[in-house]
Write a protein that holds these residues in place. Structure first.
Motif, PDB file in Angstrom:
ATOM      1  N   PRO A   1      43.301  33.073  52.509  1.00 12.21           N
ATOM      2  CA  PRO A   1      44.141  33.469  51.375  1.00 12.21           C
ATOM      3  C   PRO A   1      43.779  34.795  50.715  1.00 12.21           C
ATOM      4  N   ALA A   2      42.701  35.468  51.151  1.00 13.31           N
ATOM      5  CA  ALA A   2      42.311  36.707  50.477  1.00 13.31           C
ATOM      6  C   ALA A   2      41.749  37.705  51.476  1.00 13.31           C
ATOM      7  N   THR A   3      41.900  38.964  51.147  1.00 19.23           N
ATOM      8  CA  THR A   3      41.309  40.040  51.933  1.00 19.23           C
ATOM      9  C   THR A   3      40.576  40.998  51.004  1.00 19.23           C
ATOM     10  N   VAL A   4      39.578  41.671  51.567  1.00 22.73           N
ATOM     11  CA  VAL A   4      38.893  42.766  50.885  1.00 22.73           C
ATOM     12  C   VAL A   4      39.115  44.018  51.712  1.00 22.73           C
ATOM     13  N   SER A   5      39.625  45.066  51.071  1.00 22.97           N
ATOM     14  CA  SER A   5      39.855  46.353  51.725  1.00 22.97           C
ATOM     15  C   SER A   5      40.238  47.343  50.641  1.00 22.97           C
ATOM     16  N   PRO A   6      40.172  48.642  50.909  1.00 22.55           N
ATOM     17  CA  PRO A   6      40.559  49.606  49.883  1.00 22.55           C
ATOM     18  C   PRO A   6      41.990  49.440  49.380  1.00 22.55           C
ATOM     19  N   SER A   7      42.880  48.881  50.208  1.00 25.21           N
ATOM     20  CA  SER A   7      44.282  48.756  49.809  1.00 25.21           C
ATOM     21  C   SER A   7      44.640  47.386  49.250  1.00 25.21           C
ATOM     22  N   THR A   8      43.685  46.426  49.273  1.00 19.30           N
ATOM     23  CA  THR A   8      43.980  45.102  48.712  1.00 19.30           C
ATOM     24  C   THR A   8      43.036  44.841  47.539  1.00 19.30           C
ATOM     25  N   PHE A   9      41.892  44.236  47.770  1.00 16.69           N
ATOM     26  CA  PHE A   9      40.870  44.089  46.734  1.00 16.69           C
ATOM     27  C   PHE A   9      39.717  45.023  47.073  1.00 16.69           C
ATOM     28  N   ASN A  10      39.663  46.148  46.379  1.00 15.00           N
ATOM     29  CA  ASN A  10      38.652  47.175  46.628  1.00 15.00           C
ATOM     30  C   ASN A  10      37.421  46.855  45.785  1.00 15.00           C
ATOM     31  N   ILE A  11      36.673  45.866  46.243  1.00 16.57           N
ATOM     32  CA  ILE A  11      35.507  45.371  45.511  1.00 16.57           C
ATOM     33  C   ILE A  11      34.384  45.086  46.506  1.00 16.57           C
TER      34      ILE A  11
ATOM     35  N   CYS B   1      45.436  23.210  55.337  1.00 11.32           N
ATOM     36  CA  CYS B   1      45.123  23.803  54.036  1.00 11.32           C
ATOM     37  C   CYS B   1      45.036  22.778  52.913  1.00 11.32           C
ATOM     38  N   GLY B   2      46.029  21.905  52.839  1.00  9.75           N
ATOM     39  CA  GLY B   2      46.032  20.928  51.755  1.00  9.75           C
ATOM     40  C   GLY B   2      44.892  19.940  51.831  1.00  9.75           C
ATOM     41  N   GLU B   3      44.288  19.821  53.000  1.00 14.16           N
ATOM     42  CA  GLU B   3      43.190  18.870  53.182  1.00 14.16           C
ATOM     43  C   GLU B   3      41.841  19.450  52.780  1.00 14.16           C
ATOM     44  N   ILE B   4      41.613  20.745  53.050  1.00 15.06           N
ATOM     45  CA  ILE B   4      40.239  21.245  52.874  1.00 15.06           C
ATOM     46  C   ILE B   4      40.123  22.580  52.134  1.00 15.06           C
ATOM     47  N   VAL B   5      41.158  23.405  52.100  1.00 15.92           N
ATOM     48  CA  VAL B   5      41.018  24.734  51.506  1.00 15.92           C
ATOM     49  C   VAL B   5      40.878  24.646  49.995  1.00 15.92           C
ATOM     50  N   VAL B   6      39.879  25.361  49.461  1.00 11.25           N
ATOM     51  CA  VAL B   6      39.637  25.428  48.013  1.00 11.25           C
ATOM     52  C   VAL B   6      39.948  26.861  47.590  1.00 11.25           C
ATOM     53  N   LYS B   7      41.155  27.090  47.082  1.00 13.04           N
ATOM     54  CA  LYS B   7      41.557  28.454  46.755  1.00 13.04           C
ATOM     55  C   LYS B   7      40.829  28.994  45.536  1.00 13.04           C
ATOM     56  N   GLU B   8      40.599  28.143  44.557  1.00 11.03           N
ATOM     57  CA  GLU B   8      39.930  28.595  43.344  1.00 11.03           C
ATOM     58  C   GLU B   8      38.509  29.048  43.672  1.00 11.03           C
ATOM     59  N   GLY B   9      38.229  30.308  43.382  1.00 13.87           N
ATOM     60  CA  GLY B   9      36.901  30.843  43.650  1.00 13.87           C
ATOM     61  C   GLY B   9      36.706  31.334  45.070  1.00 13.87           C
ATOM     62  N   THR B  10      37.763  31.381  45.874  1.00 18.37           N
ATOM     63  CA  THR B  10      37.626  31.899  47.236  1.00 18.37           C
ATOM     64  C   THR B  10      37.077  33.313  47.222  1.00 18.37           C
TER      65      THR B  10
END
Length: 463
Positions: free
Chosen positions: A58-68, A218-227
């Motif tokens: 559900p998330a990516t890190v890159s200069p064009s998405t989340f630059n962190i 996803c509904g069984e195991i993914v924890v989006k909060e804090g990903t």
């Protein structure tokens, strides 16, 4: 990728040492990173805009998405977080992308690296090929793999014995939400950022015998909060370190010439801020064993240098480049090389962990003997001869500086990945602080400040 983290123990040690040498000093115990969870709504918004995410990733890190988190612009990082129910097992089925490198990495809830499975460690499915192995065909039509994620009593700081690792097994910590990162370096020209293949697909085997794949997992195991978590030292805590009394540099923590320091562990790396101050000797008392940083990968290591263009509007780096596979143009064969990848990035600070620009190996012009000349400057100060046609690489300093109010500041980071067994001059071969130049030899960059006009006087082929 890493962020250098100051521990409470380090703060106590530094405070104790400073008390022996000065009557007044900054309260270094406050220099601790803040961890902020990126809201799920923000991840979903950015993911929708980029088109890069999935239900499981559900998330990516890159200069064009989340630059962190001090990223490298030659890489896209996909992030997932899951928690397995009792008796369940998880695996990933995927295809080797058309790219320079991939890896899967697990982390504990504090973001410390637990285990990794890089492309060389991954066996292809029957009838398929692994295009990342030395001399392998990179254009293989069948390139499928299957990886098992096994929860075990593994902890950060203790390497898994690869010799006894079952084939295609990635270990994850027990009894906790697992942070899983997937990295793709340098997709081939014409391929998308995923390397022209889908993202790895999760396969969940539940204790009751049910088998779920893809979005059904996803509904069984993914924890989006804090990903996805942003980690940085507060500006108000960091700035006193930039203004230490007695600093020998007018623009501390930057030195002239730049002081390059290999990364050994997070607490020691944080004390690079003491270099050139009356408290520099404290560093010699600290542990210099090599350990991973925050969301780092065990296949990379780094060195960094604080920089400041008030010393000169143009920073010039010269050195020799290690050999790497040249894959971007779609080479048919994966050539063996000294390193799998190397890059240099202009970053901001531990308070603003964005990257302003990077150059990776194939983007840097080389002479016949593999020497390079690189210029780091703002766009306005870029010399006219800082071009590939003149044999000079240009790296954008960016307008944000250190992200804390000093538009002239920031730091450079050089990354080395996966050295070959016979290459003994990589950053992995450093053994203690201060031996960087002796270990790297010609691969250690000479660094000096100059003016735009002075560099332009060198003409074309300024190297």
């Amino acid at each position: 990728m890493k962020i250098m983290k100051m521990s409470s123990q380090l703060g106590a040690l530094v405070l104790c040492s400073l008390a022996l040498t000065a009557a007044a000093q900054p309260d270094l115990s406050k220099i601790r990173p803040r961890v902020e969870k990126i809201p799920v709504a923000d991840m979903e918004r950015v993911g929708k805009q980029s088109g890069l995410t999935s239900c499981f990733w559900p998330a990516t890190v890159s200069p064009s998405t989340f630059n962190i988190l001090i990223p490298d612009s030659g890489v896209v990082y996909w992030v997932s977080q899951y928690r397995l129910p009792p008796g369940a097992s998880l695996s990933l089925r995927g295809q080797f992308p058309k790219a320079r490198h991939i890896s899967l990495n697990t982390y504990d809830e504090a973001g410390q690296p637990v285990d990794r499975l890089n492309d060389l460690m991954m066996a292809p499915n029957a009838g398929s090929a692994n295009p990342f192995r030395p001399h392998a065909r990179r254009d293989a039509a069948q390139r499928d793999y299957h990886v098992n994620l096994t929860q075990a009593a593994v902890t950060a700081g203790t390497r898994v014995d690869d010799a006894s690792r079952p084939t295609n097994t990635l270990y994850a910590p027990q009894d906790a939400a697992v942070q899983l990162w997937y990295r793709v370096y340098v997709p081939d020209q014409g391929a998308d950022l995923k390397g022209a293949v889908p993202l790895p697909v999760p396969v969940l085997q539940l204790a009751d015998g049910r088998r779920l794949e893809g979005d059904a997992v996803c509904g069984e195991i993914v924890v989006k909060e804090g990903t996805l978590r942003d980690v940085r030292v507060p500006t108000e805590a960091l700035k006193p370190m930039f203004a230490l009394a007695g600093a020998t540099s007018a623009y501390h923590p930057a030195q002239n010439p730049p002081s390059w320091n290999a990364f050994f562990n997070a607490p020691l790396s944080a004390t690079n801020l003491l270099i050139g101050t009356p408290y520099e000797g404290i560093r010699a008392r600290l542990d210099a064993s090599r350990r991973g940083g925050f969301y780092s990968t065990l296949d990379n290591t780094y060195m960094s240098a604080y920089i400041d263009r008030r010393f000169g509007e143009v920073l010039v780096l010269r050195g020799k480049a290690p050999t790497t596979p040249r894959t971007f143009a779609g080479a048919q064969v994966m050539e063996p090389a000294q390193l799998r990848y190397w890059s240099i990035c202009k970053n901001r600070s531990l308070s603003d962990t964005a990257v302003d620009g990077c150059l990776y190996d194939e983007q840097i012009p080389l002479t016949a003997d593999r020497s390079y000349t690189m210029v780091v400057s703002t766009a306005a100060a870029r010399p006219a001869n800082a071009t590939a046609s003149c044999g000079v690489a240009w790296l954008d300093w960016g307008a944000a500086g250190d992200g804390m109010g000093n538009a002239a500041g920031g730091f450079l980071a050089i990354r080395h990945m996966m050295p070959s067994a016979d290459f003994t001059q990589s950053l992995f071969a450093t053994r203690k602080p201060g031996d960087e130049a002796a270990t790297l030899g010609p691969y250690f960059p000479s660094s000096s400040y100059t003016g735009k006009a002075d560099f332009e006087k060198l003409g074309c082929k300024a190297s």
